[in-house]
Design an enzyme around this catalytic site. Sequence first.
Site, PDB file in Angstrom:
ATOM      1  N   LYS A   1      -2.766   6.401   1.371  1.00 26.12           N
ATOM      2  CA  LYS A   1      -2.497   6.853   2.744  1.00 26.12           C
ATOM      3  C   LYS A   1      -1.522   8.036   2.684  1.00 26.12           C
ATOM      4  CE  LYS A   1      -2.176   4.778   7.313  1.00 26.12           C
ATOM      5  NZ  LYS A   1      -3.444   5.313   7.805  1.00 26.12           N
TER       6      LYS A   1
ATOM      7  N   ARG B   1       0.836  -1.211   0.000  1.00 24.04           N
ATOM      8  CA  ARG B   1       0.000   0.000   0.000  1.00 24.04           C
ATOM      9  C   ARG B   1       0.866   1.254   0.000  1.00 24.04           C
ATOM     10  NH1 ARG B   1      -4.489   0.381   4.574  1.00 24.04           N
ATOM     11  NH2 ARG B   1      -2.673   0.920   5.838  1.00 24.04           N
TER      12      ARG B   1
ATOM     13  N   GLU C   1     -16.279   6.173   5.032  1.00 23.09           N
ATOM     14  CA  GLU C   1     -15.510   5.625   6.156  1.00 23.09           C
ATOM     15  C   GLU C   1     -15.408   6.655   7.262  1.00 23.09           C
ATOM     16  OE1 GLU C   1     -11.310   4.937   5.524  1.00 23.09           O
ATOM     17  OE2 GLU C   1     -11.258   6.330   3.860  1.00 23.09           O
TER      18      GLU C   1
HETATM   19  N1  PLP Z   1      -9.211   4.418   6.833  1.00 23.91           N
HETATM   20  C1  PLP Z   1      -8.396   5.410   7.203  1.00 23.91           C
HETATM   21  C2  PLP Z   1      -8.699   6.778   6.734  1.00 23.91           C
HETATM   22  C3  PLP Z   1      -7.265   5.147   7.997  1.00 23.91           C
HETATM   23  O1  PLP Z   1      -6.449   6.119   8.371  1.00 23.91           O
HETATM   24  C4  PLP Z   1      -7.013   3.820   8.401  1.00 23.91           C
HETATM   25  C5  PLP Z   1      -5.828   3.496   9.185  1.00 23.91           C
HETATM   26  O2  PLP Z   1      -4.849   3.050   8.718  1.00 23.91           O
HETATM   27  C6  PLP Z   1      -7.898   2.811   7.991  1.00 23.91           C
HETATM   28  C7  PLP Z   1      -8.986   3.144   7.218  1.00 23.91           C
HETATM   29  C8  PLP Z   1      -7.658   1.387   8.366  1.00 23.91           C
HETATM   30  O3  PLP Z   1      -6.660   0.821   7.574  1.00 23.91           O
HETATM   31  P1  PLP Z   1      -5.792  -0.383   8.126  1.00 23.91           P
HETATM   32  O4  PLP Z   1      -6.739  -1.428   8.546  1.00 23.91           O
HETATM   33  O5  PLP Z   1      -4.956  -0.802   6.973  1.00 23.91           O
HETATM   34  O6  PLP Z   1      -5.002   0.163   9.255  1.00 23.91           O
HETATM   35  C1  COI Z   2      -3.740   3.605  11.592  1.00 27.11           C
HETATM   36  O1  COI Z   2      -4.707   2.980  12.011  1.00 27.11           O
HETATM   37  O2  COI Z   2      -2.624   3.079  11.500  1.00 27.11           O
HETATM   38  C2  COI Z   2      -3.840   5.003  11.190  1.00 27.11           C
HETATM   39  O3  COI Z   2      -2.977   5.465  10.497  1.00 27.11           O
HETATM   40  C3  COI Z   2      -5.013   5.785  11.651  1.00 27.11           C
HETATM   41  C4  COI Z   2      -4.725   7.030  12.412  1.00 27.11           C
HETATM   42  C5  COI Z   2      -3.978   6.826  13.661  1.00 27.11           C
HETATM   43  C6  COI Z   2      -4.203   8.137  11.571  1.00 27.11           C
END
Ligand code: PLP
Ligand code: COI
Length: 340
Positions: free
Chosen positions: A185, A83, A221
């Site tokens: 991200k 990612r 989300e």
């Molecule tokens: N959506 C957003 C905007 C986020 O910042 C995060 C955190 O990483 C997620 C979703 C969840 O992603 P992940 O499960 O890969 O941490």
């Molecule tokens: C994560 O869950 O790793 C994120 O980046 C979300 C937040 C702390 C910005």
Amino acid sequence: MSKLANIDWNNLGFSYIKTDFRYISTWKNGSWDDGKLVTDNKLTISEGSTALHYGQQCFEGMKAYRTKTGDIQLFRPYENAKRMNLSAHYLMMPEIPEEKFVDAVKQVVRANEAYVPPYDSGATLYIRPLLIGIGDNICPCPAPEYLFCVFCMPVGPYFKDGMAPVNFTVSDFDRAAPYGTGGLKVGGNYAASLYPYHLAKKSGFGDCIYLDPTTHTKIEEVGTANFFGITKNDEFVTPKSPSILPSITKYSLLYLAKEVLHLKTAERDVLIDNLDEFKEAGACGTAAIITPIGGIQYKGKLHVFHSETEVGPITTKLYNTLCGIQFGDIEAPDGWIVKV
Ligand code: PLP
Ligand code: COI
């Protein structure tokens, strides 16, 4: 197990703690250097760095978990590497070889082993890989040099009560454009969510839910996590959209809901006017883990799912299965766990 740092492990929040080592590697003239661990937590970069002016930067969020036997393990780190490279590609930054990414993460975790919370404390080591455009520059063009760093800190739950229901409010604002950077991200998405987050917190909510930026009729989300709901006929449903972050936790839950809990699953539109279809709902992500959603405030009315105080049975099962795998108590699907 090495000696642990002197930290109140059971009462950690989600905030910065300076640990002993971080990794940095520089890209210059077409290639990455070998990278190294350093102790200084300050970065010295040119005032012309594109990361500072034009948001040419991206990051990841991942965790290391201490198992019952004292081992340390990562959850699906190659998915974070992939990612980050998708984000890097769109922002015209050099990709980081996946092995270099995972090796950097392992080096940082090993060097900071004393900060990996004990099993059963409920805490984990949060790891933040960061890629930024640096070097002397002023034009809005890709930077001449890049810095990849990885740092970490022990954390508790992101939503302060952990596995307890939180209420969210629907934002009138968008965090991302319909075909923009919402699926990546990158820091700009989070800058755009600071004001809506501030408004949500001021009104007593945990965070806000964004609707699709084109029609404002579908759930996208939360600012820091993906959304899921359990329908009244036991289907695990999560929104499908090009402008939400493809959450690694969400895709893991889709798999576990189907293969372990034997639920039907779907990634599809979730209409904000049809919240009644869900008997349970939650937010999921690395920091959020699974945070049950008590209710969602929309157009002046709070729609409550299972309960504002109690966690629903399917959300509980998903949480126990996910955390069981992450902490090594339940056998993981192939390739999900990487030992440090
Ligand atoms: N959506 C957003 C905007 C986020 O910042 C995060 C955190 O990483 C997620 C979703 C969840 O992603 P992940 O499960 O890969 O941490
Ligand atoms: C994560 O869950 O790793 C994120 O980046 C979300 C937040 C702390 C910005």
